[in-house]
Design a protein around this motif. Structure first.
Motif, PDB file in Angstrom:
ATOM      1  N   SER A 194      -8.681  -0.595   4.142  1.00 62.84           N
ATOM      2  CA  SER A 194      -7.459  -0.133   4.805  1.00 62.84           C
ATOM      3  C   SER A 194      -6.877   1.123   4.161  1.00 62.84           C
ATOM      4  O   SER A 194      -6.363   2.001   4.870  1.00 62.84           O
ATOM      5  N   SER A 195      -6.935   1.218   2.833  1.00 67.18           N
ATOM      6  CA  SER A 195      -6.287   2.348   2.152  1.00 67.18           C
ATOM      7  C   SER A 195      -6.869   3.697   2.567  1.00 67.18           C
ATOM      8  O   SER A 195      -6.125   4.596   2.958  1.00 67.18           O
ATOM      9  N   PRO A 196      -8.206   3.911   2.505  1.00 68.52           N
ATOM     10  CA  PRO A 196      -8.727   5.211   2.958  1.00 68.52           C
ATOM     11  C   PRO A 196      -8.555   5.420   4.456  1.00 68.52           C
ATOM     12  O   PRO A 196      -8.390   6.554   4.907  1.00 68.52           O
ATOM     13  N   ALA A 197      -8.582   4.328   5.256  1.00 72.50           N
ATOM     14  CA  ALA A 197      -8.347   4.483   6.693  1.00 72.50           C
ATOM     15  C   ALA A 197      -6.943   5.018   6.940  1.00 72.50           C
ATOM     16  O   ALA A 197      -6.735   5.904   7.791  1.00 72.50           O
ATOM     17  N   TYR A 198      -5.972   4.495   6.194  1.00 67.12           N
ATOM     18  CA  TYR A 198      -4.592   4.972   6.337  1.00 67.12           C
ATOM     19  C   TYR A 198      -4.494   6.448   5.955  1.00 67.12           C
ATOM     20  O   TYR A 198      -3.845   7.250   6.642  1.00 67.12           O
TER      21      TYR A 198
ATOM     22  N   PRO B  48       3.360   1.057   8.344  1.00 69.48           N
ATOM     23  CA  PRO B  48       2.652   0.594   7.161  1.00 69.48           C
ATOM     24  C   PRO B  48       1.582  -0.430   7.523  1.00 69.48           C
ATOM     25  O   PRO B  48       1.611  -1.029   8.600  1.00 69.48           O
ATOM     26  N   VAL B  49       0.630  -0.627   6.624  1.00 67.15           N
ATOM     27  CA  VAL B  49      -0.413  -1.624   6.839  1.00 67.15           C
ATOM     28  C   VAL B  49       0.234  -3.003   6.922  1.00 67.15           C
ATOM     29  O   VAL B  49       1.023  -3.390   6.066  1.00 67.15           O
TER      30      VAL B  49
ATOM     31  N   PRO C 159      -0.258   0.115  12.605  1.00 64.24           N
ATOM     32  CA  PRO C 159       0.360   0.556  13.866  1.00 64.24           C
ATOM     33  C   PRO C 159       0.393   2.082  13.932  1.00 64.24           C
ATOM     34  O   PRO C 159       0.792   2.756  12.968  1.00 64.24           O
ATOM     35  N   LEU C 160      -0.006   2.631  15.052  1.00 60.43           N
ATOM     36  CA  LEU C 160      -0.037   4.080  15.241  1.00 60.43           C
ATOM     37  C   LEU C 160       1.249   4.564  15.912  1.00 60.43           C
ATOM     38  O   LEU C 160       1.990   3.774  16.503  1.00 60.43           O
TER      39      LEU C 160
ATOM     40  N   ALA D  56       0.808  -1.220   0.000  1.00 62.77           N
ATOM     41  CA  ALA D  56       0.000   0.000   0.000  1.00 62.77           C
ATOM     42  C   ALA D  56       0.838   1.265   0.000  1.00 62.77           C
ATOM     43  O   ALA D  56       0.346   2.330  -0.379  1.00 62.77           O
ATOM     44  N   VAL D  57       2.095   1.190   0.452  1.00 60.65           N
ATOM     45  CA  VAL D  57       2.901   2.405   0.529  1.00 60.65           C
ATOM     46  C   VAL D  57       4.064   2.401  -0.460  1.00 60.65           C
ATOM     47  O   VAL D  57       4.906   3.286  -0.419  1.00 60.65           O
TER      48      VAL D  57
END
Length: 608
Positions: A439-443, A393-394, A409-410, A244-245
């Motif tokens: 997950s993508s929009p949440a990130y 990263p996710v 992870p925050l 995703a990144v």
């Protein structure tokens, strides 16, 4: 096969110029047009591979992709007619001349990234980027070849249905069993450039065999470079474990051109005239890819913001007050609509630190998929090493036939957990695709929250009589629990203090506050009273699994309310008090549930 053979009455074979596990390539002359071409034949005969590659190649006209001219039949064989390029493979260049300089590798990489960008924007995934599949001419022109296992929306991927790739250059998620996407091509490009400058793949030399490389790939740990120089930070981006990144192919082209100092416009591929149903599906896939790209841009902006003095400082505590943080704010329903005919929000089910969406796949209410976002405190044993102060990263976590899990992870160690799962009557759904789409929009929203301060607060506060206002660890005293668990323990609470656990050598006791639908009148449930409170009894006998434990839970009923949702209208809040003996069979059901009822009675007496 004899040289000078005439194929399909037109192509005269000269010499074999390449061979691999799937087929052989010959230099030939097109006697009708008088030009030199390359002919490719599958070792398996006319098994569909050549036709599949021909259909994909026919849609590609790009200066950095070998051109497909035709496909012809000759007896029982089918041959692919390709552009002949006087060149050597990148693998041969490195093998015979040694590793490339970082600048030379970046030049090759930029050209191939441009080809991949054009392919990806048409929904085509190559799936087997490696040095053997890149041809390099004497003047440095690089072209991508071998579309034998490429995937396109209008072409079946392989007869076996298995994703392809080469162990030394495969992306971690592909080694872990996921289907290759465009981001996997970007990783493989990075692995190819790593090999070009280091002399071996990021997963080792292969001396221990391909399975050893696959194991290393699944772990995702890349050895540090020693020769990459200015290429090293770009390789770090391309070889990121989290797809995703990673940069897109277009982004990779830009990064590599910054090293070479040269820039070329991106050459688009021809767009089909008609828009079929399959094309509309492809558009949905590209749409999700664009969400991931937006998330990547936001991540890069966030990283840049963290390193500059301008603008507000990035915060580490993205969730703030745990009881007012809104998990529903991290959902983007539009990212999930392609998975069903309707997406419903259902924020009233489960633990108070969760929010759920329901995807209705068909008109039949049995075809339901749930997607849950959960806010959680830092785990004792994180799946991956956490870097304090950074938004990680996710993470690709647990996957089963009935669920798929992702974790973000925050900066302060807490986590956002995304889980997609099947409802009981549903048999199948693309669960990991759904989890990734959530997950993508949440990130992206978390990146935005890091600059603004926190994720949004709940729009409506919990009612005064809600169990959400209870601190669960206060409901039992240590001296009351010591005879059950086997020692004095203050308890360990979870996010929002909505559950508390006491663990000892004799048993585990847990109290949790949650929401559930009210049972139907005809359900067979053991109901009891604990003073003024109603309660229900649920027990479970351990199965043969090593981690299974007997359990009895008393569910104390609290506030009842109505809220229309796709699965239910009548809801209630509950406090669950469960007891699990440390040893299977240590207590019969009567004794186990007797202990649980005694503890639950003490809890009920302390509730408002």
């Amino acid at each position: 096969m004899p040289e000078d053979r005439i194929v399909a009455g037109r192509y005269r074979l000269h010499d074999r110029i390449g061979a691999g596990g799937m087929g052989s390539v010959w230099r030939a002359t097109d006697q009708e047009l008088g030009r030199v071409v390359a002919l490719k034949r599958s070792h398996a005969g006319d098994n569909g591979q050549i036709r599949r590659e021909a259909r994909i190649g026919a849609g590609l006209h790009h200066p950095n992709v070998i051109t497909t001219f035709d496909v012809v039949s000759d007896g029982e064989d089918r041959w692919l007619v390709l552009e002949f390029l006087p060149s050597r493979s990148l693998a041969t260049v490195v093998e015979t001349g040694g590793p490339l300089s970082p600048d030379a590798a970046a030049s090759v990489g930029a050209q191939i990234a441009g080809a991949l960008a054009a392919m990806h924007e048409r929904g085509i995934v190559h799936q087997d980027i490696k040095p053997d599949n890149i041809l390099v001419t004497e003047d440095g022109t690089a072209k991508l070849t071998d579309l034998g296992i490429a995937r396109w929306a209008e072409v079946t991927i392989t007869s076996s249905g298995h994703p392809g790739g080469t162990p030394g250059f495969v992306a971690p998620e592909v080694a872990d069993g996921y289907a290759p996407e465009a981001s996997a091509d970007v990783f493989s490009l990075g692995a190819t450039l790593y090999a070009a400058v280091e002399g071996h793949s990021p997963w080792g030399t292969g001396a221990d065999g391909p399975y050893a490389q696959l194991r290393r790939a699944a772990e995702g740990t890349v050895d540090a470079t020693s020769r990459a120089g200015v290429l090293e930070p770009v390789l770090a981006e391309l070889l990121g474990k989290d797809p995703a990144v990673r940069p897109t192919a277009r982004g990779a082209k830009t990064l590599l051109e910054e090293i070479t100092g040269e820039s070329s416009s991106l050459v688009p591929l021809p767009t089909p005239r008609r828009r079929s149903r399959r094309s509309r599906v492809l558009a949905g896939i590209v749409g999700v890819a664009l969400i991931a790209v937006i998330a990547l841009v936001a991540v890069l902006v966030s990283r840049n913001s963290d390193s500059t003095a301008a603008g507000p400082p990035a915060t580490a505590d993205l969730l703030g007050n745990e009881r007012t943080a809104d998990p529903c704010s991290l959902f983007e329903r539009s990212a999930l609509v392609r998975f069903g005919i309707q997406v419903y929000e259902e924020p009233v089910d489960g633990e108070f630190n969760t929010c759920r969406l329901i995807i209705k796949e068909t008109q039949d209410n049995s075809d339901l998929v749930g997607v849950k976002i959960e806010l959680a405190r830092a785990p004792k044993y994180p799946v991956a090493k956490h870097v304090p102060g950074e938004l990680g990263p996710v993470q690709y976590d647990e996957q089963r036939d009935d669920m798929c899990k992702r974790t973000i992870p925050l900066p302060d160690g807490k986590e956002v957990v995304i889980v997609s799962y099947l409802f009981p009557n549903n048999r199948s759904a693309p669960l990991c695709g759904i989890a990734d789409a959530a997950s993508s929009p949440a990130y992206l929203k978390l990146v935005d929250a890091r600059q603004k301060g926190q994720i949004p607060r709940r729009a409506v506060a919990f009612p005064g009589d809600s169990f959400a206002n209870i601190t669960t660890c206060d409901l039992l005293r240590s001296d009351e629990l010591a005879p059950v668990v086997g020692r004095h323990d203050d308890g360990e609470s979870t996010f929002g203090d909505w559950s508390c656990e006491w663990d000892g050598p004799q048993a585990n006791v847990e109290i949790r506050a949650f929401r559930d639908w009210q049972p139907d009148a005809d359900e067979q449930i053991e109901k009891i009273r604990l003073g003024a409170r109603e309660a229900e009894v649920e027990s479970h006998t351990a199965g043969p699994g090593a981690g299974e434990r007997d359990e009895c839970e008393i569910q104390i009923i609290g506030r009842k309310y109505e809220q229309n949702t796709v699965v239910n209208d009548d809801w209630q809040e509950e406090i669950g008090v469960s007891v699990k003996p440390d040893v299977k069979g240590a207590m019969n059901r009567e004794k186990l549930c007797g202990i649980a009822k005694d503890l639950a009675k003490r809890v009920a007496d302390r509730l408002r």
